[in-house]
Design a protein around this motif. Structure first.
Motif, PDB file in Angstrom:
ATOM      1  N   TYR A 112      48.242   2.029  70.879  1.00 59.16           N
ATOM      2  CA  TYR A 112      50.127   1.962  71.625  1.00 59.16           C
ATOM      3  C   TYR A 112      49.285   0.988  72.929  1.00 59.16           C
ATOM      4  CZ  TYR A 112      51.069   5.962  69.659  1.00 59.16           C
ATOM      5  OH  TYR A 112      51.232   7.166  68.352  1.00 59.16           O
ATOM      6  N   LEU A 113      49.518  -0.476  72.329  1.00 61.97           N
ATOM      7  CA  LEU A 113      49.602  -1.833  73.423  1.00 61.97           C
ATOM      8  C   LEU A 113      50.057  -1.092  74.968  1.00 61.97           C
ATOM      9  CD1 LEU A 113      49.158  -4.319  74.122  1.00 61.97           C
ATOM     10  CD2 LEU A 113      51.257  -5.040  73.250  1.00 61.97           C
ATOM     11  N   GLY A 114      50.655  -0.386  74.697  1.00 63.97           N
ATOM     12  CA  GLY A 114      51.026   0.095  76.370  1.00 63.97           C
ATOM     13  C   GLY A 114      49.714   0.816  77.250  1.00 63.97           C
ATOM     14  N   THR A 115      49.374   1.383  76.534  1.00 65.36           N
ATOM     15  CA  THR A 115      48.287   2.676  76.848  1.00 65.36           C
ATOM     16  C   THR A 115      47.197   2.008  77.353  1.00 65.36           C
ATOM     17  OG1 THR A 115      49.401   4.309  75.695  1.00 65.36           O
ATOM     18  CG2 THR A 115      46.585   4.893  76.286  1.00 65.36           C
ATOM     19  N   GLU A 116      47.194   0.821  76.280  1.00 64.66           N
ATOM     20  CA  GLU A 116      45.444  -0.146  76.174  1.00 64.66           C
ATOM     21  C   GLU A 116      45.895  -1.237  77.448  1.00 64.66           C
ATOM     22  OE1 GLU A 116      43.385  -3.632  74.095  1.00 64.66           O
ATOM     23  OE2 GLU A 116      44.990  -2.317  72.747  1.00 64.66           O
ATOM     24  N   MET A 117      47.065  -0.992  78.097  1.00 61.80           N
ATOM     25  CA  MET A 117      46.768  -1.956  79.882  1.00 61.80           C
ATOM     26  C   MET A 117      47.219  -1.502  80.262  1.00 61.80           C
ATOM     27  SD  MET A 117      47.776  -5.398  78.162  1.00 61.80           S
ATOM     28  CE  MET A 117      47.649  -5.737  79.950  1.00 61.80           C
ATOM     29  N   ARG A 118      47.408  -0.268  80.589  1.00 60.51           N
ATOM     30  CA  ARG A 118      47.139   1.390  81.348  1.00 60.51           C
ATOM     31  C   ARG A 118      46.174   0.997  82.031  1.00 60.51           C
ATOM     32  NH1 ARG A 118      50.477   4.588  79.430  1.00 60.51           N
ATOM     33  NH2 ARG A 118      49.128   6.408  79.319  1.00 60.51           N
ATOM     34  N   LEU A 119      45.272   0.941  80.527  1.00 63.66           N
ATOM     35  CA  LEU A 119      43.600   1.858  80.852  1.00 63.66           C
ATOM     36  C   LEU A 119      43.164   0.243  81.237  1.00 63.66           C
ATOM     37  CD1 LEU A 119      42.723   3.364  77.889  1.00 63.66           C
ATOM     38  CD2 LEU A 119      42.982   4.656  79.791  1.00 63.66           C
TER      39      LEU A 119
END
Length: 331
Positions: A100-107
């Motif tokens: 998930y792109l959103g999870t990746e950016m949050r990490l």
């Protein structure tokens, strides 16, 4: 109220600098003074704010590895290699994006706010331009999966050539009807597309026109391998051999073949990809393409550490060697 380093210094009758030296095990402090300061630290229950200290130094000695999934055991060897290369000066922190792109950016916020010093992406939803922009400001690297046009340190194998070698193995035995079990969708990793290219190139070189009916698209799940064989059995002419882009898919194909009474290794040959531990333990053993996972992990960390301590970054794509491992599913 929490105890501060100033409180410890006052109680011990020393300077804040001396307490700091004791905390850092500096040889500039006598054993007697260090013992006295440590006694006060113990009595007062002082806990140093290591995060604050690291942020002031602009270094945390942590490297974050972001995995797209925890389902693929191929990552275990890569992670072991990363940990061994990082030891003893750095720790590898693991997290999963689930693609998930959103999870990746949050990490990645951990990199932006300096909670970690660098990030290794073992698969990413980010586009090349975004990766290139990040690489100008932060220390990042790609491992296992490449991204087209990304000018970022990358360690991988030649997936197209590896698939070509696997399919060529079947062709050299006279197999002309070869199935492919691969993934589908616009968000797939390039490794899947590269392996399909290798499959097509091998067939074309032997004068065989690739047919879509012999390609089954699914996810990486073991049960999809079983469904793939069910599908191939509905064709007028079933494949003589099947190349799967992962060992889990190959295991599913083999499991279903046994259920259908098809002799794997003779009536039907099967090849997987990755050489996970299951491929050797399975019956029959799964012929597969071995990725040098441990070496990939060590290499990406060693090169990343070089980048972190250099003014000039190495943004090369490093291609390591693959190997075809022959077992009972395709002797």
């Amino acid at each position: 109220m929490s105890v501060t380093i100033k409180d410890v210094a006052k109680a011990a009758g020393v300077s804040v600098a001396t307490v700091s030296r004791v905390l850092n095990n500096s040889a500039a402090v006598s054993e007697e003074t260090a013992a006295a300061v440590n006694e006060v630290i113990k009595e007062m229950g002082y806990s140093p704010n290591f995060l604050g200290r690291n942020l002031r130094k602009c270094e945390t000695n942590n490297i974050l590895a972001i995995l797209p999934s925890t389902e693929h055991t191929v990552y275990s060897d890569i992670i072991k290699g990363m940990q061994d290369a990082a030891y003893p000066n750095y720790d590898i922190l693991l997290s999963t994006s689930n693609s998930y792109l959103g999870t990746e950016m949050r990490l990645l916020e951990m990199l932006f706010n300096r909670t970690v010093d660098a990030v290794v992406l073992l698969g990413t939803q980010l586009e090349a331009q975004t990766l290139n922009d990040l690489n100008k400001r932060y220390n990042i690297a790609l491992c296992c999966e490449r991204v087209s046009d990304a000018k970022v340190l990358t360690v991988t194998i030649n997936n197209e050539e590896a698939a070509y070698d696997a399919v060529k193995m079947f062709l050299e035995k006279g197999k002309t009807k070869i199935g492919l079990v691969t993934t589908g969708g616009n968000t797939d990793a390039l490794s899947s597309a590269d392996r399909e290219k290798g499959y097509i190139r091998a067939l074309s070189e032997y004068g065989i026109k690739p047919e879509e009916k012999y390609i089954y698209r699914c996810s990486y799940d073991y049960t999809d391998g079983r469904e793939a064989l069910k599908y191939f059995m509905t064709l007028d002419e079933m494949p003589q051999a099947i190349f799967c882009i992962s060992d889990l898919l190959a295991a599913g194909v083999i499991k279903q073949a046994f259920k259908e009474g098809i002799a794997v290794g003779t009536e039907l040959e099967v090849c997987g990809f990755d050489n996970i531990s299951l491929s050797e333990m399975y019956t029959p053993g799964i012929t597969t393409v071995a990725q040098p996972g441990y070496e990939m992990g060590r290499t990406v960390i060693n090169k990343l550490l070089d980048n972190m301590h250099s003014t000039v970054k190495n943004n090369d794509m490093i291609i390591l060697d693959h190997k075809l491992v022959i077992r009972g599913s395709a002797k």
